[in-house]
Design an enzyme around this catalytic site. Structure first.
Site, PDB file in Angstrom:
ATOM      1  N   CYS A 138     -15.450 -28.406  15.053  1.00  0.00           N
ATOM      2  CA  CYS A 138     -15.564 -27.612  16.414  1.00  0.00           C
ATOM      3  C   CYS A 138     -14.969 -26.424  16.131  1.00  0.00           C
ATOM      4  O   CYS A 138     -13.852 -25.277  16.045  1.00  0.00           O
ATOM      5  CB  CYS A 138     -14.791 -27.902  17.542  1.00  0.00           C
ATOM      6  SG  CYS A 138     -14.308 -27.317  19.531  1.00  0.00           S
ATOM      7  N   HIS A 209     -22.824 -30.500  10.317  1.00  0.00           N
ATOM      8  CA  HIS A 209     -22.950 -29.542  11.559  1.00  0.00           C
ATOM      9  C   HIS A 209     -23.919 -28.178  10.759  1.00  0.00           C
ATOM     10  O   HIS A 209     -23.390 -27.850  10.018  1.00  0.00           O
ATOM     11  CB  HIS A 209     -22.322 -29.477  12.350  1.00  0.00           C
ATOM     12  CG  HIS A 209     -23.241 -28.579  13.565  1.00  0.00           C
ATOM     13  ND1 HIS A 209     -22.606 -28.558  14.757  1.00  0.00           N
ATOM     14  CD2 HIS A 209     -23.662 -27.907  13.897  1.00  0.00           C
ATOM     15  CE1 HIS A 209     -23.139 -27.873  15.143  1.00  0.00           C
ATOM     16  NE2 HIS A 209     -24.526 -27.477  14.520  1.00  0.00           N
ATOM     17  N   ALA A 267     -27.958 -34.385  19.118  1.00  0.00           N
ATOM     18  CA  ALA A 267     -26.720 -33.810  20.483  1.00  0.00           C
ATOM     19  C   ALA A 267     -27.214 -33.049  21.882  1.00  0.00           C
ATOM     20  O   ALA A 267     -26.912 -33.764  22.611  1.00  0.00           O
ATOM     21  CB  ALA A 267     -26.168 -32.961  19.853  1.00  0.00           C
TER      22      ALA A 267
END
Length: 431
Positions: A138, A209, A267
């Site tokens: 994140c 990611h 997502a």
């Protein structure tokens, strides 16, 4: 003779990430009804939103007989300021899961920067989930400023200590898998070195990611390093999931084949329409109005926070339609089902949920400033008379120990903005 590929053993109560298309961890969009709907439309596994370890520590685990969910709750600052609310409404739900419908396919993602607090929090939820995933990707300040999320990519030794502690103290005793989600680094060499270290901690899965930390969702994913990451994971026997610009099950399968990944996360596409998990031969993506009705029904069944439900509807309903504008003015589930034309089927259920959530026509009045001040004085006087140990007295006269008072609702469960207050219908952050 072909040798059998190495595989880290999957624990008895864990799940293998291989050959799976899963719902990515997303703030707001990973709450219980979103996960249940993704599973209904074909997701193999679902990740919950990142939940900070210190937010879970100190919660109370409840079995909710009305929703059949397991709720981890604590007294919120909002509840403390408004004692007119019922006890249930003064309790904040930090995490809610449905053991029957998702427990065996739910991965709890934890935000942490410390092995000790990570273990302490993970032990609370471990009996109810299929795995624990550490958020090391994140890029948002609320995560990185605390040394969590993508900040852990700069401290790989700490990240490895966290993973090893979780494997040894949570994964092995509870027989569930521990995994990690990262972003690619600036160079393939740096990424390879990091992944090699992480795969040596005992984890069963790693998600990459395909964006660097500074990149945002509007920037196209970079897949140049994906095959290398998948190869490193495969050599170590660790399942590798890919994340970034995956929009459907069929596309995910093609990308997995092209880059050698074991599975894929969806997502933002799933936020807009959870039916993207359904393959084309079973009907593919469903119309938005069908999905919206399914979502409202599911949200009512688990009594989801209204602000969160309204936000998600703002992502699912096309913004140019008149019904979208009408929906943004809704103050309750009753308003929502009337606006969308489902009053006959869902009106009674919506009214019952509104009453229990104390919203809409059932909303309780808040204390005035003078009333709160009077309540504070009365509580302070009562505390002095009872000669309790030093505690923090809130404006509502509710006493909490200072260490508990420091931890109110964390960013991942803060009150959601209504769609009308969101300047753009941009997707929420995918961790």
């Amino acid at each position: 003779m072909t040798s059998t590929p190495k595989r880290v053993p999957i624990p008895k109560h864990g799940v293998d990430y291989r050959n799976t298309i899963v719902l990515a961890p997303m703030v707001r969009s990973g709450e219980c009804p979103s996960r249940l709907l993704a599973l209904k439309y074909g997701a193999d596994l679902v990740w919950g939103p990142e939940t900070i370890d210190k937010a879970l520590i100190g919660t109370t685990r409840h079995v909710n007989p009305i929703t059949n969910t397991i709720d981890f709750t604590r007294l919120s600052s909002n509840g403390a300021k408004n004692p007119a609310l019922s006890h249930d409404q003064r309790e904040s739900i930090i995490y809610r899961l449905h053991p029957e419908k998702e427990g065996k396919r739910l991965i709890y993602q934890i935000g942490t920067s410390n092995p000790e607090t990570a273990v302490q929090a993970a032990k609370l939820v471990a009996p109810d989930v299929a795995g624990i995933d550490v958020n090391a990707g994140c890029p948002k300040p609320f995560s990185t400023l605390g040394g969590m999320g993508a900040a852990l990519l700069k401290t790989p030794e700490k990240l490895c200590r966290i993973l090893k502690a979780l494997v040894e103290e949570v994964g092995e005793p509870h027989e569930i898998g521990i995994s990690v989600k990262i972003r690619i680094l600036d160079t393939p060499e740096a990424t390879k070195d990091l992944v090699t270290q992480l795969c040596d901690t005992g984890i069963t899965g790693l998600t990459v990611h395909c964006r660097t930390t500074p990149m945002r969702p509007r920037e196209r994913a970079i897949r140049d390093q994906l095959r290398m990451v998948a190869d490193v994971c495969r050599e170590a026997g660790v399942a590798c999931l890919m994340n970034g610009d995956v929009t459907s099950r069929d596309e995910a399968l093609g990308l997995m084949s092209e880059f050698g990944a074991d599975g894929a996360m969806i997502a933002t596409a799933a936020e807009t329409n959870p039916s993207v998990f359904r393959p084309k031969y079973e009907g593919g993506e469903a119309p938005w109005d069908e999905v919206v009705k399914e979502y409202i029904t599911t949200a009512l069944e688990v009594e989801n926070r209204f602000g969160n439900a309204k936000y998600l509807l703002g992502q699912m309903i096309p913004g140019k339609l008149p019904i979208y504008k009408a929906m943004t003015s809704a103050k309750s589930y009753t308003d929502i089902v009337k606006t969308l034309g489902h009053e006959i089927e869902l009106g009674a259920m919506a009214a019952d949920v509104d009453q229990r959530l104390e919203i809409g026509s059932f909303e309780k009045p808040k204390l005035t400033k003078a009333e709160r001040k009077a309540a504070t004085k009365a509580a302070a006087k009562q505390a002095e008379l009872s000669k309790d140990t030093p505690q923090l007295v809130t404006a509502a006269g509710i006493k909490r120990k200072a260490d508990a008072a420091q931890l109110d609702m964390p960013p991942d469960i803060a009150q959601e903005q209504a769609p009308a207050s969101v300047p753009e219908r941009a997707s929420v952050l995918s961790i």
